[in-house]
Scaffold this active site. Structure first.
Site: not given
Ligand code: DGL
Length: 259
Positions: A9-10, A41-42, A72-74, A151, A181, A183
């Site tokens: 994940d990010s 990451y978004g 991670c969805n992103t 975070e 997401c 998180h």
């Molecule tokens: N956990 C990531 C997700 O599911 C966070 C995305 C991010 O880092 O912007 O999208």
């Protein structure tokens, strides 16, 4: 076979998936990688996300993982197809909100989907909404403030952000909310407090069922009685420690830098 499952994940969000996997597949060893140094990451371009993601995959492949979970969805939205093409040697499981389940569970036909802004605005997610819930009224909203706060474990500020950002869902009278997401399941109780009575669905159970199915099919389920849990981060070890040690007392934590 005791090759580990790789989860990335990010940041710490994918631990919401690791948590369910540890419970549902207790014989499996896990290697978790959080790119907390580059989180969120978004706000990055697709190309940037892909190049960071590739570094993570290469690190996990060196650890001889048998399956990769893109928790991670992103990353899923931005790069899952490219990842599957470039790293075809192992099964890759992504994560998306369980909109189909939300459609089945809603009783008033009003559904919310809550993700990061990048994911909410993606065609990928809008497509999912159209495909699985086009006969419902769906409010698909994003927040870019929550991931960095989670975070930092700044739960007080999380509360303040939720107060304003969940208001539209309240106004729309949704009865079911799908989290988009990884998180967000980590702050599910806080979300629930602002949306009492709303059914909140995260994707962890669906992802873990999918993983179980693939491992069974490939005959790569582990029967180890002593699985290992290695957690790596490119950023702050304390954040990872805070969440990982809630999952298992066997967590081995390390900070790394990716090439
Ligand atoms: N956990 C990531 C997700 O599911 C966070 C995305 C991010 O880092 O912007 O999208």
């Amino acid at each position: 076979m005791n090759q580990p499952i790789g989860i990335m994940d990010s940041g710490v969000g994918g631990l919401s998936i690791a948590s369910v996997l540890i419970k549902k597949l207790p014989n499996e060893s896990i290697i978790y990688l959080a790119d907390s140094k580059n989180c969120p990451y978004g706000e990055k371009s697709k190309e940037e996300i892909y190049s960071l993601t590739k570094k993570m995959v290469k690190f996990l492949l060196k650890s001889r993982i048998k399956l990769l979970v893109v928790a991670c969805n992103t990353i899923t939205v931005a790069s899952i197809d490219r990842l599957r093409t470039e790293f075809g040697q192992i099964p890759i499981v992504g994560i998306v909100p369980v909109i189909k389940t939300a459609r089945e569970k809603t009783t008033n036909g009003k559904i919310g989907v809550f993700s990061t802004t990048a994911t909410a605005n993606s065609f990928y997610q809008k497509d999912l909404v159209n495909k699985f819930a086009n006969d419902c009224s769906v409010l698909n909203l994003g927040s870019e403030r929550l991931v960095p706060l989670i975070e930092k474990r700044n739960f007080e500020s999380v509360d303040e952000v939720l107060k304003t950002e969940l208001e539209p869902f309240k106004k729309a009278q949704i009865d079911t909310l799908a989290l988009g997401c990884s998180h967000f399941p980590l702050i599910k109780d806080q979300i629930q407090r602002y949306l009492p009575g709303v059914l909140i669905l995260d994707s962890s159970n669906a992802v873990s069922r999918q993983i179980q199915r693939i491992l069974k099919q490939n005959k790569t389920l582990s029967n180890s009685t002593n699985p290992s849990y290695n957690f790596y981060t490119t950023g702050n070890l304390n954040a990872l420690r805070y969440f990982a040690e809630k999952l298992t007392n066997k967590a081995k934590l390390s900070r790394i830098s990716l090439q």
